[in-house]
Design an enzyme around this catalytic site. Structure first.
Site, mmCIF file in Angstrom:
data_model
loop_
_atom_site.group_PDB
_atom_site.id
_atom_site.type_symbol
_atom_site.label_atom_id
_atom_site.label_comp_id
_atom_site.label_asym_id
_atom_site.label_seq_id
_atom_site.Cartn_x
_atom_site.Cartn_y
_atom_site.Cartn_z
ATOM 1 N N ASP A 34 43.077 -60.753 -15.919
ATOM 2 C CA ASP A 34 43.754 -61.528 -16.953
ATOM 3 C C ASP A 34 44.611 -62.625 -16.325
ATOM 4 O O ASP A 34 45.171 -63.469 -17.019
ATOM 5 C CB ASP A 34 44.570 -60.640 -17.891
ATOM 6 C CG ASP A 34 45.697 -59.892 -17.208
ATOM 7 O OD1 ASP A 34 45.839 -60.002 -15.971
ATOM 8 O OD2 ASP A 34 46.449 -59.188 -17.915
ATOM 9 N N SER A 35 44.651 -62.636 -14.997
ATOM 10 C CA SER A 35 45.261 -63.746 -14.255
ATOM 11 C C SER A 35 44.598 -65.071 -14.600
ATOM 12 O O SER A 35 45.153 -66.139 -14.311
ATOM 13 C CB SER A 35 45.163 -63.494 -12.746
ATOM 14 O OG SER A 35 43.837 -63.140 -12.375
ATOM 15 N N ASP A 89 39.546 -56.625 -16.688
ATOM 16 C CA ASP A 89 40.983 -56.404 -16.816
ATOM 17 C C ASP A 89 41.376 -56.391 -18.294
ATOM 18 O O ASP A 89 41.190 -57.389 -18.995
ATOM 19 C CB ASP A 89 41.718 -57.541 -16.090
ATOM 20 C CG ASP A 89 43.092 -57.147 -15.608
ATOM 21 O OD1 ASP A 89 43.493 -55.984 -15.806
ATOM 22 O OD2 ASP A 89 43.764 -58.009 -15.011
ATOM 23 N N LYS A 102 40.269 -52.120 -15.888
ATOM 24 C CA LYS A 102 41.584 -51.910 -15.279
ATOM 25 C C LYS A 102 42.647 -52.085 -16.345
ATOM 26 O O LYS A 102 42.547 -52.970 -17.188
ATOM 27 C CB LYS A 102 41.838 -52.897 -14.138
ATOM 28 C CG LYS A 102 43.199 -52.701 -13.452
ATOM 29 C CD LYS A 102 43.413 -53.678 -12.302
ATOM 30 C CE LYS A 102 43.795 -55.062 -12.777
ATOM 31 N NZ LYS A 102 45.149 -55.077 -13.448
ATOM 32 N N GLU A 125 47.154 -51.756 -16.923
ATOM 33 C CA GLU A 125 48.452 -51.673 -16.263
ATOM 34 C C GLU A 125 49.280 -50.518 -16.812
ATOM 35 O O GLU A 125 49.253 -50.240 -18.011
ATOM 36 C CB GLU A 125 49.218 -52.979 -16.437
ATOM 37 C CG GLU A 125 48.556 -54.175 -15.776
ATOM 38 C CD GLU A 125 49.363 -55.451 -15.939
ATOM 39 O OE1 GLU A 125 50.516 -55.381 -16.415
ATOM 40 O OE2 GLU A 125 48.838 -56.528 -15.598
ATOM 41 N N GLU A 136 50.828 -53.022 -6.772
ATOM 42 C CA GLU A 136 51.262 -54.413 -6.674
ATOM 43 C C GLU A 136 52.763 -54.526 -6.465
ATOM 44 O O GLU A 136 53.557 -53.899 -7.166
ATOM 45 C CB GLU A 136 50.874 -55.204 -7.927
ATOM 46 C CG GLU A 136 51.336 -56.662 -7.851
ATOM 47 C CD GLU A 136 50.767 -57.559 -8.931
ATOM 48 O OE1 GLU A 136 51.088 -58.767 -8.928
ATOM 49 O OE2 GLU A 136 49.994 -57.071 -9.774
#
Length: 263
Positions: free
Chosen positions: A46-47, A85, A115, A117, A180
């Protein structure tokens, strides 16, 4: 053809001490290069909100955008595992939403895993998605989707909480976890404690593997990059030189020549 990277292959790599490589990609050309260069995992992050769309955070990215970009990447990847993501609010709202949206990455986009978070707070999501037959990579430490709650992009140093989060996501069924923005000593402890692979980004050399945003690693992003980034090339500089040369040649009528023209 090289062996396709799967969760089983990644587990074997950790067991044998072979480092795992992971890079982001958001389109077909870059995904093809990343795959053909031997990268083990491709994260459609999602970056993309920041490095492709020009946003100041990852928060505005939507599921439809993620599915679209993941489709492009999955089309190119022959060996690497493609990980989609899950964007902000695609899994936080409910377990049901989490499973449905994770399923879109697999069914519509062709990803092999997703993925998300968070640690203990999303353990029920990880468990439910895993039980639906979808491999899940967890992500703890500095979690960009929680940037407002964290008060900015800050190194996370709460050792007990990080170790607990790592243990819980493993128990919930995650096949891997991204670490991270945490001190390397803590990352080393987590890596030694877990049976699943740890993928570091700003977490030191002791993780089982590393991940970087490709725009940072190749110098495409000309803005600020975090301390943990190494710029392996300066693509933006090369591109600017080429664009400037093109403009100059068109203005001066040096391009196109007869070699570039038809009779």
């Amino acid at each position: 053809m090289a062996q396709k990277v799967t969760v089983t292959v990644l587990a074997k790599m950790k067991a044998e001490g072979e480092k795992i490589t992971m890079l982001t990609a958001y389109d077909y050309p870059f995904a093809r290069m990343v795959d053909e260069c031997g990268v083990d995992m491709i994260l459609v992050g999602d970056s993309l909100g920041m490095v492709v769309q020009g946003e100041t955070s990852t928060l505005p990215v939507t599921m439809d955008q993620m599915v679209y970009h993941t489709t492009l990447v999955a089309r190119a990847a022959k060996r690497a595992m493609v990980v989609g993501d899950m964007p902000f609010m695609s899994y936080q709202t409910s377990v049901k939403d989490a499973v449905i949206n994770a399923g879109r990455f697999i069914k519509e986009a062709g990803a092999a895993a997703v993925k998300l978070e968070g640690g203990a707070a999303v353990a029920d999501r990880i468990k439910a998605i895993s039980q639906a037959g979808i491999p899940v990579q967890a992500h703890i430490g500095l979690t960009p989707q929680s940037v407002h709650q964290m008060g900015g992009f800050k190194v996370q140093r709460q050792e007990d909480r990080l170790l607990e989060d790592a243990r819980i996501v493993q128990e919930a069924g995650a096949f891997s976890v991204v670490l991270e923005g945490i001190p390397f000593e803590i990352a080393e402890k987590i890596t030694k404690t877990l049976s699943i692979s740890t993928i570091g980004i700003g977490a030191g050399v002791h993780c089982d593997g590393q991940v970087l945003v490709i725009h940072d690693a190749l110098g495409i992003n000309e803005g600020h990059v975090p301390k943990f980034v190494k710029k392996y090339k300066q693509i933006a500089q090369i591109a600017r030189e080429g664009i400037t040369e093109y403009v100059d040649e068109v203005k001066s009528q040096a391009f196109p020549t007869k070699d570039h023209s038809f009779k």
